[in-house]
Design an enzyme around this catalytic site. Structure first.
Site, PDB file in Angstrom:
ATOM      1  N   ASP A  40      -6.471  27.225 -13.949  1.00 55.14           N
ATOM      2  CA  ASP A  40      -7.771  27.088 -14.501  1.00 55.14           C
ATOM      3  C   ASP A  40      -7.567  26.586 -16.231  1.00 55.14           C
ATOM      4  O   ASP A  40      -6.318  26.435 -16.620  1.00 55.14           O
ATOM      5  CB  ASP A  40      -7.950  28.685 -14.554  1.00 55.14           C
ATOM      6  CG  ASP A  40      -9.486  28.913 -15.312  1.00 55.14           C
ATOM      7  OD1 ASP A  40     -10.221  28.191 -15.140  1.00 55.14           O
ATOM      8  OD2 ASP A  40      -9.802  30.109 -15.614  1.00 55.14           O
ATOM      9  N   GLU A  52      -8.836  21.747 -18.690  1.00 54.72           N
ATOM     10  CA  GLU A  52      -9.616  20.527 -19.143  1.00 54.72           C
ATOM     11  C   GLU A  52      -9.090  19.716 -20.374  1.00 54.72           C
ATOM     12  O   GLU A  52      -8.988  18.662 -20.341  1.00 54.72           O
ATOM     13  CB  GLU A  52     -11.196  21.000 -19.592  1.00 54.72           C
ATOM     14  CG  GLU A  52     -11.969  21.509 -18.311  1.00 54.72           C
ATOM     15  CD  GLU A  52     -11.624  22.586 -17.722  1.00 54.72           C
ATOM     16  OE1 GLU A  52     -11.045  23.286 -18.496  1.00 54.72           O
ATOM     17  OE2 GLU A  52     -11.635  22.933 -16.535  1.00 54.72           O
ATOM     18  N   ASP A 111     -17.310  27.552 -13.120  1.00 58.41           N
ATOM     19  CA  ASP A 111     -18.251  28.561 -13.164  1.00 58.41           C
ATOM     20  C   ASP A 111     -19.835  28.535 -13.117  1.00 58.41           C
ATOM     21  O   ASP A 111     -20.512  28.211 -13.816  1.00 58.41           O
ATOM     22  CB  ASP A 111     -18.007  29.063 -14.729  1.00 58.41           C
ATOM     23  CG  ASP A 111     -16.628  29.608 -14.794  1.00 58.41           C
ATOM     24  OD1 ASP A 111     -15.798  29.720 -13.948  1.00 58.41           O
ATOM     25  OD2 ASP A 111     -16.153  29.563 -16.321  1.00 58.41           O
TER      26      ASP A 111
END
Ligand code: MIG
Length: 800
Positions: free
Chosen positions: A405, A408, A483
């Site tokens: 997770d 980015e 999300d």
């Protein structure tokens, strides 16, 4: 030589006329009077690379996206030198290059224009960063449609949109929001039912404009790097996607359990809670294969540690869960807590593995553990170290998959939500700033994670899931769409994203079922499960902020709907696995948007909701509350309503009933759909019989396949798999099913139950491999039209 400024229009620089030409086997170089070089590389007859240099100078040729194992080679290559242009001819294409300005026109062999430069290559020099802002513009003929580009949450057809690729943590993103987590700079253009693709392999921030700025122009550009794109010719859209996927790499087969149902939440802890959730699945008999531990399992969010209060003995817990068929998957984030007492931190610091700012300080940012440093995953030595960190989790504790997770990379409380531009990266020996490494960071993290799990789990197959990804990430990892929100609009978005990821080479994707932020109603959850079981990755996840999101949260009716659809997924596992095998072997997208399924039917070009699961199952989610069904488009051909077995003619819109316990679902006529018995988890039961649902079709043959193997491990790569190819032939008074088997794997079951659906005659006679059998010997049931036959038959005749 003329100077650049003589060819400048409003700050944009343009190539001048060609002054030299040279060819070196598959590479053809054109040099212009102002120092632009266009290098055309012929990879395959229908896959061509276009690469442009300015100042006569190419960068080192390095790409993270291009797979080394892709197909290369061509049978025809000629270059013709005409007065005004050069023409490169391959078996599939003619590439015209204008001598006046290196403008490119790509035609098929029948001289149809497939893709044509408008201004073509042009650029702006970047004073601030050096190098160029590289740009390409193409002519957009009227009626051209555009698809692809990864996870964009907008209409499948991108015409009229401007799009940005810059991996971003977008909590609770909305429809049309851009950019999102992933960066897949690949699009498919289609005009007059001829499709082509363009992969702009540039990891800087890239933009694509599909007739947004100018009605007749599509363009793409990047804030740095080279104009470097691959062109794929179809003409069928699936061919474009398979060629792109071949170039950027196909995944290995996942373990079959990874195609089961997964349950997740932020967060399940302590151990007793994890057990309670797992037990409840078994108690309610809702199949489930995997349970996830989100960040709270760690000690102060330190990666590779355990909170011993919540999880005193992880090894024991993981083993106990495994006994009950649950695989444990844990989250691992990139941020490493600054803590001199923390081994992982110390090791990375001592070995100089953390990213640094331009002038030398470490890249410091706040994430869950507080202040962190971040490994430079673009450094091969760092990736190797990272892979090694998984020894304990995988080898000792027995964790079966890892969830990456925040890669980015996400940073909290800062503008831009990520690293500043000046952060330095190794980029596998091509040192650069974060401007270039940003979009690839997450993929390199997932890659290192994959290597670690593979190393320590071997010979089991690894399972990784990532949030951020760049083209090529599919070689290492599955992904989820980030999300989302528990709203009906997000159900629409999830459907779009899964389809779009499939046509962007990343089929192994799913959404947080039910929505991550906020809480779904039972009805929304039920509708989402019905869609989610048809996505290659199938997981319920939620933020946990607004209450529970296990299937039993919503009462009996929703429990029953969830069970029914998760059971259906488990029954369809051999079908789903075969789809995956097609993806692994040939790069075929697992979900097919209608346009990808039948591009010659222009009705499909603007459809979003309906899609084909694999090759033969049409699905269309119900996306509104209080529905008793919906209108949908049934593509051309004839289909059977899966629930009612009614025969329907495609090629038009119709109303389809679908109460809360149903979803519009149709099977293509002639299809043979394989099913397993329901299991609570993969491997729970020995498969003692394969069921084949055979859907009658009059006339043309229909081919169906069933791929099976040991469901894990690598023996399949040595030929130990079983691939059955069934050919269905339907006549008015007879049907014939032929079977051909490849591979040396021996399946457990000895028999197949064949259910004949929609046959227009009364069965009187059955022959197996030319021998007439007594009907009761094959357990013929005239009410259900079922028979049981030995699995090894080669030809079955069923006659009136
Ligand atoms: O800042 O690990 O998208 O799936 O549950 C939030 C906690 C961090 C974001 C992920 C989500 C995950 C959550 N994470």
């Amino acid at each position: 030589m003329i100077t650049n400024t003589e060819l400048e229009i409003k700050g944009n620089l343009f190539p001048g006329k060609i002054i030299s030409f040279s060819q070196n086997v598959d590479k053809i170089n054109f040099t212009t009077e102002n120092g632009v070089i266009l290098q055309v590389t012929i990879l395959r007859g229908s896959v061509i690379r276009f690469r442009y240099a300015t100042d006569n100078n190419f960068e080192n040729d390095f790409s993270y996206a291009i797979s080394e194992t892709g197909v290369r080679g061509y049978s025809v290559l000629e270059v013709e030198d005409h007065n005004e242009e050069y023409v490169i001819i391959t078996k599939k294409l003619k590439i015209h290059i204008a001598k006046a300005n290196i403008n490119v026109v790509i035609k098929d062999t029948a001289d149809n224009v497939i893709c044509k430069d408008d201004w073509g290559f042009h650029w702006e020099q970047s004073y601030e960063y050096g190098g160029n802002i590289v740009k390409m513009s193409k002519n957009a003929p009227q009626g051209e449609c555009y698809y692809g580009l990864g996870d964009k949450p907008m209409h499948l057809n991108l015409k009229g949109k401007r799009i940005e690729n810059w991996a971003t943590d977008q909590y609770a993103f909305g429809k049309d929001q851009d950019p999102l987590y992933k960066s897949v700079p690949f699009y498919i253009g289609m005009h007059e039912e001829r499709a082509y693709g363009i992969f702009f392999d540039n990891t800087f921030r890239t933009f694509f404009d599909f007739c947004h700025e100018r009605r007749n122009v599509t363009s793409f550009w990047a804030q740095g790097g080279e104009m470097n794109y691959y062109f794929f010719y179809g003409p069928d859209m699936q061919g474009v996607v398979t060629r792109y996927t071949d170039l950027t790499g196909k995944p290995e087969l996942p373990p079959l359990w990874a195609l089961g149902y997964h349950q997740c939440k932020w967060s399940y802890y302590p151990e007793s809670k994890v057990k309670e959730v797992a037990n409840k699945f078994r108690e309610l008999q809702i199949p489930c294969d995997a349970i996830y531990l989100d960040i709270d399992y760690m000690e102060g969010f330190r990666c590779f540690t355990w909170n011993k209060e919540y999880f005193p003995d992880p090894k024991r817990m993981v083993a106990e869960l495994a006994e009950d068929g649950f695989k444990t998957i844990v989250i691992i984030d990139p941020g490493i807590k600054i803590d001199q007492e923390y081994g992982v931190f110390k090791e990375a610091l001592d070995n100089d593995y953390f990213c640094k700012r331009a002038d030398g300080p470490y890249m410091r940012g706040k994430v869950w553990p507080g202040e962190c440093f971040f490994p430079d995953f673009t450094n091969p030595e760092v990736r190797e170290w990272w892979a090694g960190l998984f020894k304990e989790l995988i080898d000792e504790i027995g964790v079966k998959g890892v969830w990456n997770d925040m890669n980015e990379p996400a940073v909290m409380e800062v503008p831009g939500k990520t690293f500043p531009n000046d952060v330095r990266h190794d980029y596998d020996g091509n040192p650069c700033s974060h401007r270039k490494a940003h979009n690839i960071y997450g993929t390199q993290m997932a890659r290192a994670t994959y290597e670690g799990i593979k190393q320590f789990g071997y010979p089991k197959r690894p399972f990784v899931i990532t949030r951020s990804a760049y083209s090529g990430a599919q070689r290492y990892t599955s992904s989820w769409t980030g999300d989302n929100i528990a709203t009906w609009e997000h159900l629409w978005i999830a459907n779009i994203q899964a389809q779009r990821m499939s046509m962007s080479g990343m089929s192994f994707t799913g959404s947080d079922i039910g929505g991550f932020a906020e809480q779904p109603t039972g009805e929304l959850y039920a509708r989402w499960i019905q869609l989610g079981v048809f996505h290659p990755f199938c997981r319920t996840h939620s933020s946990g902020d607004h209450g529970d999101q296990e299937p039993w949260t919503f009462g009996k009716e929703v429990i029953d709907v969830t069970r029914k659809f998760v059971e259906l997924r488990y029954q369809l596992l051999p079908y789903l696995y075969t789809m995956f095998w097609d993806y692994v072997e040939q790069g075929i997208p697992m979900l097919k948007s209608l346009v990808l399924y039948d591009q010659e039917d222009i009705q499909t070009h603007y459809r979003t909701d309906e899609f084909i699961f694999g090759n033969q199952i049409l699905v269309c989610p119900v996306q509104e509350p209080n529905s008793k069904g919906r209108r949908m488009y049934i593509p051309r051909g004839n289909w059977f309503n899966y629930w009612t077995r009614e025969y329907v003619n495609g090629g038009g819109e119709q109303w389809v009933d679908a109460d809360l316990d149903s979803i519009p679902m149709f099977i293509k006529e002639g299809a043979i759909i394989p099913k397993y018995p329901i299991q609570q988890y993969v491997g729970e039961k020995k498969i003692d019989q394969l069921t084949l649902e055979v859907y009658y079709k009059l006339g043309d043959k229909e081919v169906s396949k069933v791929y099976e193997d040991a469901e894990d491990g690598y023996d399949y790569s040595k030929g130990r798999y079983s691939l059955r190819t069934f050919t269905f032939t339907g006549k008015e008074q007879e049907i014939i099913i032929q079977q051909h088997k490849n591979g040396t794997f021996i399946t457990d079951y000895e028999t197949m139950e064949i259910e004949l659906i929609g046959i227009p005659f009364v069965i009187k006679q059955i022959e197996i491999d030319n021998v007439t059998v007594v009907l009761k010997d094959v357990h013929f049931d005239p009410k259900k039209n079922t028979i049981v036959v030995p699995k090894g038959f080669t030809e079955l005749h069923i006659e009136a």
